[in-house]
Design a protein around this motif. Sequence first.
Motif, short mmCIF file in Angstrom:
data_model
loop_
_atom_site.label_atom_id
_atom_site.label_comp_id
_atom_site.label_asym_id
_atom_site.label_seq_id
_atom_site.Cartn_x
_atom_site.Cartn_y
_atom_site.Cartn_z
N UNK A 176 0.88 -1.26 0.03
CA UNK A 176 0.05 -0.01 0.05
C UNK A 176 0.72 1.20 0.12
N UNK A 177 2.27 1.05 0.00
CA UNK A 177 3.01 2.42 0.12
C UNK A 177 3.31 2.56 -1.37
N UNK A 178 2.60 2.49 -2.23
CA UNK A 178 2.95 2.95 -3.74
C UNK A 178 1.42 3.70 -3.96
N UNK A 179 1.34 4.94 -3.67
CA UNK A 179 0.10 5.70 -3.46
C UNK A 179 0.01 6.84 -4.86
N UNK A 180 -1.02 7.31 -5.10
CA UNK A 180 -1.13 8.14 -6.39
C UNK A 180 -0.33 7.89 -7.56
N UNK A 181 -0.24 6.65 -7.70
CA UNK A 181 0.37 6.16 -8.87
C UNK A 181 -0.10 6.71 -10.25
N UNK A 182 0.75 7.18 -11.29
CA UNK A 182 0.34 7.77 -12.31
C UNK A 182 1.10 7.06 -13.50
N UNK A 183 0.61 6.70 -14.72
CA UNK A 183 1.21 6.03 -15.53
C UNK A 183 0.98 6.67 -16.89
N UNK A 184 1.58 6.33 -18.07
CA UNK A 184 1.54 6.86 -19.49
C UNK A 184 2.16 5.55 -20.20
N UNK A 185 1.88 5.77 -21.49
CA UNK A 185 2.34 4.86 -22.69
C UNK A 185 3.55 5.56 -23.23
N UNK A 186 4.66 4.91 -23.14
CA UNK A 186 6.00 5.49 -23.67
C UNK A 186 6.13 4.65 -24.74
N UNK A 187 6.06 4.83 -25.95
CA UNK A 187 6.52 4.28 -27.15
C UNK A 187 5.66 2.84 -27.04
N UNK A 188 6.26 1.69 -26.85
CA UNK A 188 5.38 0.62 -26.88
C UNK A 188 5.33 0.01 -25.50
N UNK A 189 5.52 0.85 -24.30
CA UNK A 189 5.74 0.23 -23.01
C UNK A 189 4.77 1.34 -22.03
N UNK A 190 4.04 0.68 -21.50
CA UNK A 190 3.32 1.60 -20.26
C UNK A 190 4.50 1.69 -19.13
#
Length: 562
Positions: free
Chosen positions: A369-383
């Motif tokens: 649970x200490x991985x909060x406010x997770x933000x991600x995006x697609x960078x080329x062919x990887x998320x």
Amino acid sequence: MNDSIKRIPVDLPVNATLHFWMKAARPGTPGSLSFSSPRGKFAEVQVTNTEENEFRIHQVFGGGPIELSYDTGETSVSVIYWFTAADVLDTGITVVHTSPVNAPPEVPGSYHFRPPFGWMNDPNGFGRFGGRPHLFYQHYSHGRIWNTMHWGHAISSDYLRWRHLPVFLFPSEELTARPDRRGGAFSGSAISLVDGPGIRVFFTEQVPERVPEAQIQLTAVSADLITAGQAEVLLPRRPDGENLSQDFRDPYVFRGPDGLWKMLLGSNSTEGGVVLLYETADPSAAGGWTYVGKLLVAQMDGTTAAECPCLLPLDGPANDPATRWVLIWGMMHSQDEATGRRNLTLARVGWFDGKTFSSETQQELDFGTDNYAFQAFVDGDKAIGIGWLANWSDTGPTIDFPTAMTLPRQLVLANGFLHTPPIGTAESLRSRILDRTRLAAGQGVELGTGAVEILIDFKDTGTAFRLELDHPGIELSVSQEDAGLRIGYDRPGVAQQPVYIARGARARKVRIFLDYGSIEVFADDGRWTGTKRIDGFEPVRAARLHCNRDQVERATIWALHL
């Protein structure tokens, strides 16, 4: 000689820009900072605010040595850094002064991202802009305690080695006049400008006394990737008729499968935590946003809002109807009654058609649970994603709490589940092998600075084991039993403590990253991931593995260093 005079020597290049924050030490007497060269004093900056540090900018066109000085009886200086605008994206800022209350922790060899000074929480605007990864984050410069929110900023080439950049986004002057924790520039996201270089950022502005909306959505543009321009109101009010609370925040903007810009926002309603969906046909995403509906309603005990949502395609292009997407969001103040863990982050895998999300599976993003406010995006062919290595159950506006970001993770769909292994470049952190035989033989292995990677492969899935980690202040371990994979975290003298367990996990490969103040566990290539902040900054001193020796195929420990 006046012992109250603080002198800071600085050697500057030509056309250097200085950013600094200062305040007056007592009412009625201005605070002042003087600039001197070998030829004498050439500038002075004064402030009158005694409550909060005021931000100032000074340009020094001629290079060479200068001295900054102030009387500590009349002036308090929080932060000073300098940079040259022409090459700051390549060289970063140079910090020349902090104070005891906002200085970063001394963690030599640490490999997690930390701010150069002050407080940090949620990652914001995580993406690749101008060819390089950028990380913005919730930030307060003048202490290691949450307060009026700004956006800090850093740039990298590999997501691991970051250069700090100038503070990017400032709240209104009204909000920065007093350190009263009333709001500021809250979390959000960023996209590349479609008609030229630069970015557009989206963020929530909070002003608690504002009626009827405490939280509204703003946007600003940066052509140089260094400073944000004037912010404009984008969404001045919540959608009508949805029975929403005052929570209305954390805009996450992305391209939908129909080519339109979409925006997610977190809120709460009488039904539970809510993720709201907006869209616009404006190719620049600068306006024209309309409410589409509730993309998600989720219930969990204690939840006051869904927040920090993000949505991205996993296994194909966004415009392919067969592509699966992952929707990730945090459940503020939620509690898992079985384990006592709070503020859980959830992930749903399914299909997104631009208007609705059809869920196939749901899982926890992180059992620690200490991985909060997770933000991600697609960078080329990887998320790629990153989270705040902390949890609001451990901190708040009155707790001195220096924190870090998690290791960046890749998001991969495998066998119907979301996997979040560390990015491949994490292997570049390995500096030397500490052990290849003693851990497997059941012997204790000293870990030096404690910044290490431990890899254990077992012959069979679900092999029972216990890895004891010797820490001076915490009873720390990683173990697997019939119930699942567990991070043991026991603080002496604390009666009721959460249980950090991935129930039902039957891992065969376990990869553990230790650093000052943290442990991250990745099992079976990120099928189960657990992140836990460790109180303090004492390193883990040693490790010992307890299990059936015949079941160990490999056990390796690497020393890590940036």
